[in-house]
Design an enzyme around this catalytic site. Sequence first.
Site, PDB file in Angstrom:
ATOM      1  CB  SER A   1      -0.922   0.026   1.228  1.00 40.86           C
ATOM      2  OG  SER A   1      -1.905  -0.963   1.107  1.00 40.86           O
TER       3      SER A   1
ATOM      4  CG  ASP B   1      -4.162   0.389  -2.329  1.00 41.13           C
ATOM      5  OD1 ASP B   1      -5.180  -0.339  -2.449  1.00 41.13           O
ATOM      6  OD2 ASP B   1      -3.513   0.471  -1.277  1.00 41.13           O
ATOM      7  CG  HIS B   2      -2.913  -3.295  -3.321  1.00 38.19           C
ATOM      8  ND1 HIS B   2      -3.604  -4.188  -2.533  1.00 38.19           N
ATOM      9  CD2 HIS B   2      -2.506  -2.304  -2.485  1.00 38.19           C
ATOM     10  CE1 HIS B   2      -3.593  -3.779  -1.293  1.00 38.19           C
ATOM     11  NE2 HIS B   2      -2.943  -2.621  -1.224  1.00 38.19           N
TER      12      HIS B   2
END
Length: 410
Positions: A71, A286-287
Amino acid sequence: MNLRKAFLLFLCALPLLAVGAPRNIIVMIPDGCATATLTVAREVKGAPLALEGVVYGLVQTRSANSEVTDSAAAATAMSCGALTYNGAISVDVDRRPMLTFGEWAKAQNKAVGIVTTDIITGATPAAFSAHAENRNQTDALIEGQIGSGIDLFLGGGKELLTPERREALKARGYALPDNAQALEAVKQGPVFGLFGKNLLTPMVARRNAPCAEPTLRDMSAKALELLSQDPDGFFLMIEGAQIDKGAHVHDLAWSVHELLAFDDAVALVLDWAKAHPDTVVLIAPDHETGGLTLPRVPKERQGLRAKRIRSATQIGAYKPEALDVCYSTGDHTAVDVFLAGNTPTVRPFRNCDFPVALADRDTTYLPELTGTTVEKNGIRFLITPNGTRLRANYDAIYIPSTQKWYARQL
Ligand SMILES: [Zn+2]
């Protein structure tokens, strides 16, 4: 007006003309949200999510040293515009500080706000507001945030505010609400509101017990109310942090109810943006976390499925008979994530394209500056050895976490 004078005026106006940034910029990050999490959340809600109506693209999520980002590197890419190593908070691969989106927006005289359901020093809020070589340097991050000049922080981590830090914030004029009622009473910034000891109380835990903490939607509404008072517009980052937390421990109910709460905030923000032209809203995880898939279950195994999901009973009315819920990892994955928002022309294809796509803002490294400081009319200046006077947060930036001055552009 003679021609020469007109030409000079034109030259003076050039920097203004060059600013291509929208008035209000809102970035919303559902941390670790998989597309499969959207599928389950829609089934639980029994209706489409606000988010689904505005999805229009994909974003690549890798970091500088891994296909699988963490992150910190991911938020640094979105905030600063360059890939870095996992664990880095707004420093580049050589550990040099980079200009955060928060710092850039302050330099444009915009108000800036950071809203999260994580501890306020969590990797995502930190990368928009502070710098550190490692995401675990909590003291450096909170000190950086306290001295950042950012107008609004709302998140978790009450215990970060030691008596000394509370005094430092009060001296800077911050209101310090610590529950939903106190936050509602705040009518002007700056505000530093921390709720919950660490994370905010998860939405699943709020279903059976009254909770004095605000929801993500409550915090987002207050942020819009306060930040929109700035005549130069604002930048606001809103993170739904616990979709990721639930996925790490394979607790689908935790993730789904956090996503539904995030979606409530999305609906509010999109409505607000409709009523306030020149507001760009960009939404992207973010992922992805957990590698969630929803395969069909063989008949003989149907019914066993629920036992494999922690707190499955709390997930709501949704009881899929023919679907399994499979996590493939307790960590993050490398898959692309969805891109959503109210301006389909804003299309970052990689996480590090965000600053350019949002504000035509290139990656800015921050070379260190030396000199003596003076303060005049509340503005700090750095007098460099050659006598150049640089204005704080404009020509130069003072970063509290490193206690050094940096040039804004090479
Ligand atoms: Zn994350």
